[in-house]
Motif scaffolding. Structure first.
Motif, PDB file in Angstrom:
ATOM      1  N   UNK A   3       0.842  -1.197   0.000  1.00 19.28           N
ATOM      2  CA  UNK A   3       0.000   0.000   0.000  1.00 19.28           C
ATOM      3  C   UNK A   3       0.876   1.245   0.000  1.00 19.28           C
ATOM      4  N   UNK A   4       1.938   1.234   0.762  1.00 19.38           N
ATOM      5  CA  UNK A   4       2.849   2.379   0.831  1.00 19.38           C
ATOM      6  C   UNK A   4       3.532   2.620  -0.517  1.00 19.38           C
ATOM      7  N   UNK A   5       4.007   1.569  -1.134  1.00 19.96           N
ATOM      8  CA  UNK A   5       4.671   1.686  -2.435  1.00 19.96           C
ATOM      9  C   UNK A   5       3.694   2.187  -3.494  1.00 19.96           C
ATOM     10  N   UNK A   6       2.484   1.654  -3.492  1.00 19.59           N
ATOM     11  CA  UNK A   6       1.467   2.094  -4.447  1.00 19.59           C
ATOM     12  C   UNK A   6       1.117   3.560  -4.234  1.00 19.59           C
ATOM     13  N   UNK A   7       1.007   3.968  -2.982  1.00 18.79           N
ATOM     14  CA  UNK A   7       0.690   5.360  -2.668  1.00 18.79           C
ATOM     15  C   UNK A   7       1.788   6.296  -3.152  1.00 18.79           C
TER      16      UNK A   7
END
Length: 71
Positions: A3-7
Motif C-alpha cells: 500500500x505504501x509503495x502504491x501510494x
C-alpha cells in the motif's frame, strides 16, 4: 508495504507523467544555467532557454502522439 509503495507511485505520478520529459527539462535547465552563460551574451540567454524548452515540449508531444497512434 504494498500500500505504501502504491501510494508513493500514485503521488509521484500526479507530478511526473512522463519521466523522460521531466528528465530532459532538468538536464536542459542545468545545461542552460552552467554552459549557456559562457557561450552567449546576456541578451540571448532567455530566448535560448525558451527555445530549448519549446523543442523539448515539441519532441515529447510528437513522441506521445506516435505512441497513441499505434494503439
Amino acid at each position: 508495504m504494498n500500500v505504501l509503495i502504491t501510494t508513493v507511485k500514485e503521488i509521484f505520478g500526479l507530478f511526473v507523467e512522463d519521466g523522460s520529459y521531466a528528465l530532459a527539462i532538468v538536464v536542459w535547465l542545468l545545461l542552460a544555467a552552467w554552459a549557456v552563460p559562457h557561450l552567449v551574451g546576456p541578451s540571448w540567454r532567455a530566448p535560448l532557454l525558451f527555445a530549448g524548452l519549446l523543442l523539448i515540449l515539441c519532441e515529447s508531444t510528437l513522441r506521445s502522439a506516435r505512441q497513441h497512434g499505434k494503439r
